[in-house]
Each structure stands twice: as C-alpha cells, then as structure tokens.
Design a protein around this motif. Structure first.
Motif, mmCIF file in Angstrom:
data_model
loop_
_atom_site.group_PDB
_atom_site.id
_atom_site.type_symbol
_atom_site.label_atom_id
_atom_site.label_comp_id
_atom_site.label_asym_id
_atom_site.label_seq_id
_atom_site.Cartn_x
_atom_site.Cartn_y
_atom_site.Cartn_z
ATOM 1 N N ILE A 23 4.997 5.007 6.715
ATOM 2 C CA ILE A 23 4.485 3.632 6.817
ATOM 3 C C ILE A 23 5.513 2.612 6.327
ATOM 4 N N HIS A 24 6.713 3.027 6.017
ATOM 5 C CA HIS A 24 7.621 2.152 5.279
ATOM 6 C C HIS A 24 8.508 1.277 6.170
ATOM 7 N N ALA A 25 9.381 0.516 5.493
ATOM 8 C CA ALA A 25 10.134 -0.563 6.150
ATOM 9 C C ALA A 25 11.294 -0.041 6.989
ATOM 10 N N ARG B 168 0.830 -1.211 0.000
ATOM 11 C CA ARG B 168 0.000 0.000 0.000
ATOM 12 C C ARG B 168 0.864 1.261 0.000
ATOM 13 N N CYS B 169 2.109 1.168 -0.427
ATOM 14 C CA CYS B 169 2.967 2.353 -0.566
ATOM 15 C C CYS B 169 2.253 3.370 -1.445
ATOM 16 N N TYR B 170 2.175 4.625 -0.945
ATOM 17 C CA TYR B 170 1.420 5.658 -1.679
ATOM 18 C C TYR B 170 1.970 5.854 -3.096
ATOM 19 N N TYR B 171 3.281 5.797 -3.231
ATOM 20 C CA TYR B 171 3.919 6.120 -4.520
ATOM 21 C C TYR B 171 3.677 5.020 -5.551
ATOM 22 N N PHE B 172 3.465 3.805 -5.073
ATOM 23 C CA PHE B 172 3.156 2.695 -5.972
ATOM 24 C C PHE B 172 1.844 2.962 -6.709
ATOM 25 N N TYR B 173 0.896 3.606 -6.016
ATOM 26 C CA TYR B 173 -0.432 3.837 -6.598
ATOM 27 C C TYR B 173 -0.538 5.163 -7.348
ATOM 28 N N ASP C 36 18.085 -0.228 -1.443
ATOM 29 C CA ASP C 36 18.086 1.118 -2.023
ATOM 30 C C ASP C 36 17.049 1.235 -3.139
ATOM 31 N N SER C 37 16.523 0.089 -3.586
ATOM 32 C CA SER C 37 15.522 0.115 -4.659
ATOM 33 C C SER C 37 14.105 0.272 -4.133
ATOM 34 N N CYS C 38 13.849 -0.197 -2.901
ATOM 35 C CA CYS C 38 12.467 -0.212 -2.401
ATOM 36 C C CYS C 38 12.442 -0.358 -0.883
ATOM 37 N N ILE C 39 11.584 0.449 -0.232
ATOM 38 C CA ILE C 39 11.437 0.345 1.226
ATOM 39 C C ILE C 39 9.973 0.069 1.593
ATOM 40 N N ALA C 40 9.259 -0.583 0.672
ATOM 41 C CA ALA C 40 7.839 -0.874 0.917
ATOM 42 C C ALA C 40 7.683 -1.983 1.957
ATOM 43 N N VAL C 41 6.496 -2.047 2.569
ATOM 44 C CA VAL C 41 6.176 -3.150 3.474
ATOM 45 C C VAL C 41 5.040 -3.980 2.887
ATOM 46 N N GLY D 67 13.152 4.566 -10.080
ATOM 47 C CA GLY D 67 13.519 5.179 -8.803
ATOM 48 C C GLY D 67 12.487 4.855 -7.728
ATOM 49 N N CYS D 68 12.713 5.402 -6.537
ATOM 50 C CA CYS D 68 11.813 5.129 -5.401
ATOM 51 C C CYS D 68 11.391 6.456 -4.780
ATOM 52 N N GLY D 69 10.122 6.798 -4.956
ATOM 53 C CA GLY D 69 9.621 8.060 -4.414
ATOM 54 C C GLY D 69 9.628 8.105 -2.904
ATOM 55 N N ALA D 70 9.527 6.937 -2.267
ATOM 56 C CA ALA D 70 9.412 6.916 -0.802
ATOM 57 C C ALA D 70 10.740 7.175 -0.103
ATOM 58 N N LEU D 71 11.854 6.844 -0.757
ATOM 59 C CA LEU D 71 13.159 6.966 -0.094
ATOM 60 C C LEU D 71 13.393 8.393 0.410
ATOM 61 N N ALA E 158 4.542 9.237 -9.961
ATOM 62 C CA ALA E 158 5.686 9.170 -9.039
ATOM 63 C C ALA E 158 6.667 8.087 -9.467
ATOM 64 N N PRO E 159 7.962 8.271 -9.187
ATOM 65 C CA PRO E 159 8.911 7.183 -9.455
ATOM 66 C C PRO E 159 8.628 6.016 -8.519
ATOM 67 N N CYS E 160 8.690 4.812 -9.037
ATOM 68 C CA CYS E 160 8.454 3.622 -8.202
ATOM 69 C C CYS E 160 9.053 2.409 -8.911
ATOM 70 N N ASN E 161 10.113 1.855 -8.322
ATOM 71 C CA ASN E 161 10.772 0.690 -8.926
ATOM 72 C C ASN E 161 9.894 -0.546 -8.918
ATOM 73 N N LYS E 162 8.947 -0.607 -7.995
ATOM 74 C CA LYS E 162 8.066 -1.782 -7.947
ATOM 75 C C LYS E 162 7.061 -1.737 -9.104
ATOM 76 N N ARG E 163 6.555 -0.547 -9.384
ATOM 77 C CA ARG E 163 5.586 -0.402 -10.478
ATOM 78 C C ARG E 163 6.278 -0.320 -11.830
HETATM 79 FE FE1 SF4 Z 1 7.828 1.964 -5.126
HETATM 80 FE FE2 SF4 Z 1 8.854 0.467 -3.204
HETATM 81 FE FE3 SF4 Z 1 9.680 2.942 -3.451
HETATM 82 FE FE4 SF4 Z 1 7.177 2.466 -2.645
HETATM 83 S S1 SF4 Z 1 9.011 1.969 -1.540
HETATM 84 S S2 SF4 Z 1 7.881 3.984 -4.170
HETATM 85 S S3 SF4 Z 1 6.700 0.577 -3.742
HETATM 86 S S4 SF4 Z 1 9.940 1.311 -4.980
#
Ligand code: SF4
Length: 339
Positions: A148-150, A119-124, A156-161, A138-142, A128-133
C-alpha cells in the motif's frame, strides 16, 4: 489507564487558549482517527479540547469573492451533500463520498480529514521499527510488506502514503487552509499544508504547535462541468485507495483550456505536478494527451517489493479518469445516503 482532562471550547479563541502551553493537549472533533491512535497506544493526551459545535451553524458559506468557505468543524457528510458543494464542487462531493463509511463520514470533520495519520501497518504496530512513530527506529515497510506504500516523493526514512480522499480533490481545486493559533491567524496554501517525509516523517504537516484549522476556502472555479474522481482499491467500500485521481477540466470545444489533476494513495501528501496540467493546455482531450500528462506526474516513480504495480495502475487511472471527466455522468455513483 490514561487519565486526561476534558474541556469543551465555546469559541475558536477559547479553544486555542486551552491548548496553549500544554504540549500534551490536543483538539478533538469527530475523533474518528484520534480514538484509534489512542487505543493503539500511539498518543496519550493529557488534555482534550473538544471543538465540536464551533461554527457548525454555517457549514458551507458563499464568500463575496465568489469562492466558498467550508467550516473545519462541519462533518464530511454535511459538506459532501450540501447543495452548494454538490452543485458547484461535485468533484469534492464525489471524493468525500468515496472515503471511509457512511457512519464515519457522519462523525469525521473537514479539519480532521486533513489531519488523519497514515494507515501504514508498521506505524500501528508498537513492536515494529517506524520512524514516523518513533524517530530514529527505522522503517519496517522499506524491507517488509509494502503493497500500500508510496511510489512518489518518498525518502529512505519513510514510504508511507496519506490516506485521505477528500484531500485529493482539495489539492486539485487549489484551496487554502485557514488556521488560528497562539501567534494569531494565518492562511496556508493547500500545496504547502502536507509535507513529504524527508528526514522527519514524524511531521505530517506544517501546522505549528497549538494551531487549529478553522476553515477551508474553495476558489470560485469548481470544475462543475467536467470532473471525475476515480478511486481504485481492493474492495469497493470502506477501503483506502491504492491509487486515486481527481481531475477537473475546462474545455473549449475539444481542446483543454484548463486542467487540474491530483493523485492519492501514491505519496505522503496529495500529489500534484503543475507542469502536467500545463502540458494539457491547448491539447485535445484525448487518451494520448492524458497519457503525456501521466508521464509527467509519474516521473521518478519508484516501486518496492510489493507495490511496483502502482506505477502502471496510476498511469492507467490518470488516463481513464481524464476520459471520464469528459462525461461525468459515466462516473460510478457516489455513496449518497438514501434518506
Ligand atoms: Fe513508519 Fe513510514 Fe516506515 Fe510506515 S513507511 S513503517 S509509517 S516510517
């Protein structure tokens, strides 16, 4: 407009064949996450293979080896309130009851619960940059808002939970996942089912293309005497965990004979460190012992601009939940339906 073909599968082999060789085909059961993803323009299946109704006449069955099999196609609500689960695996029942809302638990299935996306906001947010999507974007959350993150296992690519409650209890129980796919059937230990993000956060789990979860097998031991599920969140209902803890204990007098602890809301997968459980064996079930286990579970934890509070919160939650497991009656009531 997103045209797609719809097929209802009459059996597991039929479902597997229906997605084979169709890279844009996917299974649908409750659809509680898939339809969201579709509305957000994050997925565009060409073919939906409906697996609702498969094996739902046997949502929960006792196996000859003493364990219990959950149908992947049974709903979360049916599973949580099944007498076998409430009696033998109350930790699982409590964890499911803490998730989502009554309406969603009535639709969402056990297999789908394992497959829900972050449910990372940037994924939806498509802008926004998002390596998962979009791998490589890039990763908007970093450097963005990451409350809410990990704090564990991130890269460095993703801190989603991973957002599930049910899966935190399944991790503590050490279940296995039965899957069926184009190459046949196989069994995946739960600890190997979900992935840490590493360089490929777009891959949430270790399922191969076309594989379908068919069942989840619980071991004989359900920690029915001493257990607790604690979920800490911004509001008491219909909110994802900031931190959650599933604890199961077997006691001999005041000493711990066996322990299981899994954390939710802190990593890309349910977080379990067997060394923390080994640390507790033979120790008295005290605040100090649980604090020692917490230090092992949280070793290497790292916070970001807005979520460093989770490190201390997780330690307190592990200690509190260990003490609550000594008297499960002290738990907050579950979200059991009134009728
Ligand atoms: Fe995407 Fe993961 Fe970064 Fe969230 S934490 S923006 S899901 S890459």
């Amino acid at each position: 407009m997103n045209p797609f073909e719809y097929t209802r599968a009459g059996s597991i082999p039929e479902a597997v064949v229906a997605v084979s060789g169709e890279p844009n085909a996917c299974f649908v059961a409750g659809g509680t996450n898939l339809i969201d993803l579709w509305k957000y323009d994050l997925t565009h299946p060409d073919r939906l293979v409906d697996v609702n109704g498969l094996n739902t006449d046997k949502p929960v069955t006792e196996r000859p080896d003493g364990g219990v099999r959950l149908s992947a196609f049974a709903t979360n609500a049916t599973t949580a309130w099944h007498p076998i689960i409430e009696t033998r695996y109350p930790l699982l029942s409590k964890a499911i009851g803490a998730g989502a809302s009554g309406q969603i638990r009535n639709m969402a299935t056990n297999g789908g619960n394992l497959l829900q996306r972050t449910r990372c906001y940037y994924f939806y947010e498509p802008q926004a940059p998002c390596n998962k999507r979009t791998p490589g974007s890039g990763c908007g959350a970093l450097t963005g808002y990451n409350r809410i993150h990990a704090i564990l296992g991130q890269s460095d690519s993703c801190i989603a939970v991973f957002p599930s409650d049910m899966c935190v209890a399944l991790a503590a129980l050490k279940v296995v996942v039965q899957v069926s796919g184009p190459q046949g059937d196989r069994v995946i230990p739960f600890s190997e089912f979900h992935r840490l993000p590493g360089d490929h956060p777009e891959q949430d789990n270790t399922l191969q293309p076309g594989e379908l979860i068919t069942a989840i097998d619980l071991p004989e031991e359900g920690f029915a005497q001493n257990y607790s599920y604690l979920k800490l969140r911004d509001r008491h209902s219909y909110a994802f965990a900031l931190v959650s803890v599933a604890t199961g204990l077997i006691l001999e007098g005041d000493r711990i004979q066996e322990a299981r602890i899994a954390l939710g809301g802190v990593a890309h997968k349910p977080w379990r460190i067997p060394e923390a459980e080994g640390f507790l064996i033979g120790k008295p079930a005290t605040r100090e012992s649980f604090a020692g286990a917490a230090d092992i579970l949280l070793e290497g934890a790292k916070g970001y601009a807005h979520n460093s509070f989770k490190i201390d919160l997780a330690k307190r939650a592990i200690i509190r939940n260990g003490l609550m497991a000594l008297s499960p009656d002290t738990q907050l009531p579950g979200a059991r339906p009134s009728a």
